[in-house]
Design an enzyme around this catalytic site. Structure first.
Site, short mmCIF file in Angstrom:
data_model
loop_
_atom_site.label_atom_id
_atom_site.label_comp_id
_atom_site.label_asym_id
_atom_site.label_seq_id
_atom_site.Cartn_x
_atom_site.Cartn_y
_atom_site.Cartn_z
N PHE A 66 0.81 -1.23 0.00
CA PHE A 66 0.00 0.00 0.00
C PHE A 66 0.84 1.28 0.00
O PHE A 66 0.32 2.37 0.10
CB PHE A 66 -0.99 -0.02 1.15
CG PHE A 66 -2.19 -0.93 0.91
CD1 PHE A 66 -2.42 -1.48 -0.33
CD2 PHE A 66 -3.08 -1.21 1.94
CE1 PHE A 66 -3.53 -2.30 -0.56
CE2 PHE A 66 -4.19 -2.01 1.71
CZ PHE A 66 -4.42 -2.56 0.47
N ARG A 67 2.17 1.14 -0.07
CA ARG A 67 3.09 2.22 -0.45
C ARG A 67 3.30 3.32 0.58
O ARG A 67 4.06 4.26 0.31
CB ARG A 67 2.65 2.86 -1.77
CG ARG A 67 2.41 1.89 -2.92
CD ARG A 67 3.63 1.06 -3.21
NE ARG A 67 3.52 0.33 -4.49
CZ ARG A 67 4.29 -0.69 -4.81
NH1 ARG A 67 5.20 -1.14 -3.96
NH2 ARG A 67 4.16 -1.29 -5.98
N ASN A 97 8.13 -3.37 2.19
CA ASN A 97 9.03 -2.62 1.29
C ASN A 97 8.53 -1.21 1.03
O ASN A 97 8.31 -0.80 -0.10
CB ASN A 97 9.26 -3.39 -0.01
CG ASN A 97 7.98 -3.79 -0.72
OD1 ASN A 97 6.98 -4.11 -0.08
ND2 ASN A 97 8.01 -3.80 -2.03
N HIS A 233 2.50 -15.83 -3.58
CA HIS A 233 2.20 -15.76 -5.02
C HIS A 233 2.88 -16.85 -5.84
O HIS A 233 3.69 -16.59 -6.73
CB HIS A 233 2.52 -14.38 -5.59
CG HIS A 233 3.82 -13.75 -5.16
ND1 HIS A 233 5.01 -14.43 -5.10
CD2 HIS A 233 4.10 -12.47 -4.80
CE1 HIS A 233 5.96 -13.62 -4.70
NE2 HIS A 233 5.44 -12.42 -4.52
N ASP A 304 -1.52 -9.51 -4.09
CA ASP A 304 -0.23 -8.84 -4.31
C ASP A 304 -0.45 -7.45 -4.91
O ASP A 304 0.30 -7.01 -5.79
CB ASP A 304 0.69 -9.68 -5.19
CG ASP A 304 2.14 -9.20 -5.17
OD1 ASP A 304 2.49 -8.45 -4.25
OD2 ASP A 304 2.89 -9.56 -6.09
N HIS A 308 1.50 1.08 -9.34
CA HIS A 308 2.42 2.09 -9.88
C HIS A 308 1.60 3.02 -10.77
O HIS A 308 0.56 2.62 -11.32
CB HIS A 308 3.54 1.45 -10.70
CG HIS A 308 4.36 0.46 -9.96
ND1 HIS A 308 5.35 0.83 -9.07
CD2 HIS A 308 4.33 -0.89 -9.95
CE1 HIS A 308 5.90 -0.26 -8.56
NE2 HIS A 308 5.31 -1.31 -9.08
#
Length: 441
Positions: A66-67, A97, A233, A304, A308
């Site tokens: 979710f950035r 990440n 995944h 997943d 972007h």
């Protein structure tokens, strides 16, 4: 915002035994109070007419990106949780990440605080493994587990050598979730195919063998240390066949809708929008993964969700980033498959909710039964609608499934007894809660 007492009337209710009951569900104080053919409304209780709709447990998406913090131009916890609510996702598990990386208790606490302020649905956050943070991996709380990037990563989160992986598997008993790709093979093949800008080459650079070798290593370490392992995944027929033969009882695996429904032919139609890690595979891989899911070799489904911007995706390969959004479309994608006879609605609910709660030890979620949390979704299994960019709530504003005609779209999503999404409208006053995790043996 306090939960409202609700009565859902005349829905097709999925019961824990997999059968359906045409009836009512009463929600009180954020929990399921009663399930019966007919329930008389209590005084002051809001009644939702669900005739013609199907009531399922809310989706638990166990792998999203979710950035936030650090990459909010792609997505943030608020926009992502809005997309979740629209897609019937009532809980999510998010990956480490971000910037900064979620590798310490302080970084985990920061995410939990942000989510408490912004998230319309329930939330949990993985802690990421590095070569230096073994103490944090043992003690960080609350977290569903440790995320290890064995490939498709650079910087501190990349751990691709057995000598560095072994101490993590050997220490503690917390679940380890792996992104299984062999980074050494990927780097070798990047050099081999250097200069090719057709994004279809992505599936050859990060090929089936790269995935298989990493999964073999993760299984080897899991068996050696009897460590709870989850394979994220899963994407290849070879990995599915390996698990069919050599899957210990303490190992689970997931598959994404895109690895079930998309394949390498998508590069010709949507280009870099089809680029993800691990990559899309062949139609044969699609079929083998489906069968493994139906047979229980693969345990559940995750999106997943990795957004972007379209500007980033428009860069020529290999400068285009890997990843695609998914939380708004995953449930209707799978329910459409159920309507087409590939699986059952009950199987979809198990793969997208019940089995996830079981695997991660999330108490009181994943079933429609008295005493469980009132995290629910009412879906329309009759009406078909296309996936349209203009209707998506994810900040990135696109889907690899654009134009697909789907059924099973959520009509009402309920989180903790509160209506968070209803017939196209969000209730922005709702806030989800942090998930808890009971260590499973």
């Amino acid at each position: 915002m306090s939960p409202t007492n609700l009565l859902i009337r005349q829905a097709q209710i999925l019961l824990p035994n997999g059968e359906f009951l045409q009836g009512d569900v009463q929600l009180q104080e954020g929990r399921i109070a009663q399930v019966a053919a007919t329930i008389a409304p209590a005084e002051g209780e809001r009644v939702i007419d669900a005739e013609g709709l199907t009531l399922l447990p809310g989706v638990i998406d166990p792998q999203v990106h979710f950035r936030e913090p650090g990459l909010e131009h792609k997505e943030d916890l608020f926009t992502a949780s809005c997309a979740c609510a629209k897609g019937g996702v009532t809980s999510f598990l998010e990956m480490p990440n971000t910037r900064p990386l979620t590798t310490t208790q302080a970084a985990l606490d920061d995410k939990l605080h942000r989510a408490s302020q912004k998230c319309l649905v329930n939330y949990g956050f993985f802690i990421g493994a590095t070569r230096e943070n073994l103490p944090d991996l043992r003690t960080a709380q609350p977290t569903p587990g440790i995320k290890i990037f064995m490939g498709s990563m650079h910087g501190p989160l990349l751990i691709d050598q057995e000598a560095d992986l072994a101490p993590i598997f050997a220490t503690g008993d917390r679940l380890i979730a792996v992104h299984a790709e062999n980074q050494g093979r990927i780097e070798q093949r990047r050099q081999q195919f250097a200069g090719i800008t057709d994004p279809a080459i992505h599936s050859q650079i990060q090929d089936n063998q790269a995935a298989l070798e990493a999964t073999q290593l993760a299984l080897k370490l899991s068996r050696k240390y009897r460590r709870r392992l989850h394979i994220l995944h899963l994407s290849t027929a070879e990995e599915a066949d390996l698990l069919r033969q050599e899957k210990p009882t303490w190992v689970t695996a997931e598959v994404t809708p895109q690895h079930l429904l998309l394949n390498t032919s998508a590069y010709a139609t949507i280009g870099t929008l089809a680029q993800m890690n691990p990559p899309l595979r062949s139609p044969h891989d699609n079929e083998v993964l489906w069968q493994a899911l139906l047979d229980g070799v693969i345990d559940f489904i995750a999106t997943d969700h990795a957004p972007h911007t379209l500007e980033e995706k428009a860069q020529p390969y290999p400068n285009s980033p890997s990843g695609m959004p998914g939380v708004e479309t995953s449930l209707p994608l799978l329910l459409t498959q159920a309507k087409q006879g590939r699986c059952t609605v009950a199987q979809v609910a198990n793969w997208m909710s019940t089995a996830v709660a079981r695997a991660y030890g999330i108490p009181n979620k994943g079933l429609i039964t008295p005493g469980y949390d009132a995290d629910l979704v009412l879906v329309d299994l009759v009406t078909k609608r296309p996936v349209l960019r203009s209707q998506l709530l994810t900040k990135c504003g696109w889907s690899p499934f654009e134009g697909w005609q789907l059924t099973g779209w959520p009509v009402v999503t309920i989180v903790g007894g509160q209506v968070v999404y209803e017939r196209g409208q969000l209730n922005l006053d709702v806030r989800g809660k942090p998930l808890s995790f009971v260590q499973t043996p």
